[in-house]
Design an enzyme around this catalytic site. Structure first.
Site, PDB file in Angstrom:
ATOM      1  N   TYR A   1       6.250  94.663  -8.623  1.00  0.00           N
ATOM      2  CA  TYR A   1       5.432  93.568  -8.109  1.00  0.00           C
ATOM      3  C   TYR A   1       3.963  93.824  -8.446  1.00  0.00           C
ATOM      4  O   TYR A   1       3.325  94.717  -7.896  1.00  0.00           O
ATOM      5  CB  TYR A   1       5.584  93.424  -6.597  1.00  0.00           C
ATOM      6  CG  TYR A   1       6.972  93.048  -6.118  1.00  0.00           C
ATOM      7  CD1 TYR A   1       7.931  92.539  -6.989  1.00  0.00           C
ATOM      8  CD2 TYR A   1       7.322  93.195  -4.783  1.00  0.00           C
ATOM      9  CE1 TYR A   1       9.201  92.204  -6.542  1.00  0.00           C
ATOM     10  CE2 TYR A   1       8.591  92.852  -4.328  1.00  0.00           C
ATOM     11  CZ  TYR A   1       9.524  92.362  -5.205  1.00  0.00           C
ATOM     12  OH  TYR A   1      10.776  92.028  -4.760  1.00  0.00           O
TER      13      TYR A   1
ATOM     14  N   SER B   1      13.757  85.550   0.287  1.00  0.00           N
ATOM     15  CA  SER B   1      13.590  84.099   0.138  1.00  0.00           C
ATOM     16  C   SER B   1      14.409  83.344   1.182  1.00  0.00           C
ATOM     17  O   SER B   1      15.108  82.372   0.856  1.00  0.00           O
ATOM     18  CB  SER B   1      13.979  83.635  -1.269  1.00  0.00           C
ATOM     19  OG  SER B   1      13.122  84.195  -2.231  1.00  0.00           O
TER      20      SER B   1
ATOM     21  N   LEU C   1      13.496  81.303   3.296  1.00  0.00           N
ATOM     22  CA  LEU C   1      12.990  79.933   3.454  1.00  0.00           C
ATOM     23  C   LEU C   1      13.087  79.162   2.138  1.00  0.00           C
ATOM     24  O   LEU C   1      12.418  78.144   1.953  1.00  0.00           O
ATOM     25  CB  LEU C   1      11.546  79.957   3.964  1.00  0.00           C
ATOM     26  CG  LEU C   1      11.360  80.651   5.320  1.00  0.00           C
ATOM     27  CD1 LEU C   1       9.893  80.654   5.722  1.00  0.00           C
ATOM     28  CD2 LEU C   1      12.210  79.971   6.394  1.00  0.00           C
ATOM     29  N   GLY C   2      13.940  79.649   1.237  1.00  0.00           N
ATOM     30  CA  GLY C   2      14.203  78.924   0.001  1.00  0.00           C
ATOM     31  C   GLY C   2      12.992  78.789  -0.887  1.00  0.00           C
ATOM     32  O   GLY C   2      12.838  77.787  -1.584  1.00  0.00           O
ATOM     33  N   ARG C   3      12.125  79.807  -0.897  1.00  0.00           N
ATOM     34  CA  ARG C   3      10.915  79.808  -1.724  1.00  0.00           C
ATOM     35  C   ARG C   3      10.013  78.626  -1.387  1.00  0.00           C
ATOM     36  O   ARG C   3       9.380  78.033  -2.257  1.00  0.00           O
ATOM     37  CB  ARG C   3      11.265  79.812  -3.203  1.00  0.00           C
ATOM     38  CG  ARG C   3      12.203  80.928  -3.627  1.00  0.00           C
ATOM     39  CD  ARG C   3      12.419  80.951  -5.119  1.00  0.00           C
ATOM     40  NE  ARG C   3      13.482  81.866  -5.491  1.00  0.00           N
ATOM     41  CZ  ARG C   3      13.355  83.180  -5.629  1.00  0.00           C
ATOM     42  NH1 ARG C   3      12.200  83.736  -5.398  1.00  0.00           N
ATOM     43  NH2 ARG C   3      14.374  83.934  -5.976  1.00  0.00           N
TER      44      ARG C   3
END
Length: 312
Positions: free
Chosen positions: A46, A191, A193-195
């Site tokens: 990252y 993820s 929250l679904g990105r």
């Protein structure tokens, strides 16, 4: 293993969602610790090490408050992204992460992606040596198949399996989640929250530079329109509980089992308390059934550069 049911996904502080402010990111991490969100999830890839350095700055003087999870196996450099999990280099990757994080031991060390050129058993064998040497406390795997999990577990206990899981992406329920549970591993859901899809937190226009959602089929054309319509249906359900859609989505995921630890990412300190509070929301059986029946469109983006169809 974890002291709270909610963690913090830190990738967005360094890549994938456009530019971020380091001081704001550090404030967000420290706010998470203040709210009992102890699991901080990062990776050497990252920001090519930037994310680990950022976390190291944020937890300085507060090491006891942080459960540090980092990953190796995806190498990000000037020439692009590649996979490398060769056992001869695992120790060097770990030592570099320890230096960037400014810690003596990593609480949870993941193989970020399986290197197709290396048997996973060989990689995990090198990881197990890190546990024996006191550099790492627990081992984890990210985005593996049931077969790969079994091969790894035969070498050393696996404490956690990380994968994308949310109301909007449920394929892991068919294979790796049952396998991980049978093998005694916890489930760390990134993820959740679904990105941003589940909260409707999407830009008004095109995705900006560096935002990898631009290539995700779920965020384009008819699939996006259909998915946003489902989000609207979620809003009415959330309003009945006087919570946000994101709060509802996290509560659904937590209801899937006591072994589930979602790691929503956010750059906003104000979101930290809301996410943490999702652990207190208990959904009714009828509402869980309603959420289970929702239909979403689009597959995840394929990352050919990673040598895998999985993302993140």
């Amino acid at each position: 293993m974890f002291s709270t049911r909610i963690g913090l996904g830190c990738m967005g502080f360094s890549q994938a969602y456009g530019p971020a402010d380091d001081e704001q990111s550090i404030l967000t991490i420290r706010t998470a610790l203040d709210h009992g969100v102890h699991l901080l999830d990062t990776a050497m890839s990252y920001g090519a090490g930037h994310n680990e350095q950022l976390i190291g700055r944020a937890i300085a003087g507060r090491r006891a408050d942080a459960f540090v999870a980092t990953k190796f196996g995806i190498v990000r450099g000037p020439d692009g992204v590649r996979l490398d999990a060769h056992p001869d280099r695992v120790r060097d990757y770990c030592d570099a992460s320890l230096r960037r994080l400014g810690v003596d031991v990593i609480d949870l060390y993941y193989l970020h992606r399986v290197d197709p050129a290396v048997p996973i058993a060989d990689t995990v064998g090198a990881m197990a040596a890190l546990v024996a040497d006191g550099k790492v406390r627990h081992l984890g795997l990210s985005e593996v198949s049931p077969e790969q999990f079994a091969q790894a577990r035969a070498v050393h206990p696996i404490a956690a399996v990380q994968l994308e899981w949310s109301l909007a992406w449920r394929q892991p329920e068919d294979d790796i989640i049952p396998a991980a549970r049978a093998g005694g591993a916890g489930i760390v859901a990134y993820s959740p929250l679904g990105r941003g899809l589940l909260t409707g937190a999407l830009p008004a226009g095109p995705f900006g530079p560096g935002d990898f959602r631009a290539g995700d089929p779920r965020f384009a054309g008819e699939a996006l329109a259909a998915n946003l319509a489902v989000v609207e249906a979620l809003r009415s359900k959330a309003s009945a509980y006087a919570v946000s859609v994101g709060h509802l989505a996290l509560a659904w995921l937590l209801a899937q089992g006591d072994d589930v630890v979602p790691i929503p990412g956010t750059r906003s300190p104000s979101r930290i308390a809301e996410n943490a509070a999702a652990a207190e929301l208990v959904l009714s059986a009828d509402d869980l059934a309603f959420l289970d029946a929702l239909a979403w469109q689009g597959d995840r983006r394929s990352f050919a550069a990673y040598g895998t169809s999985r993302s993140a």
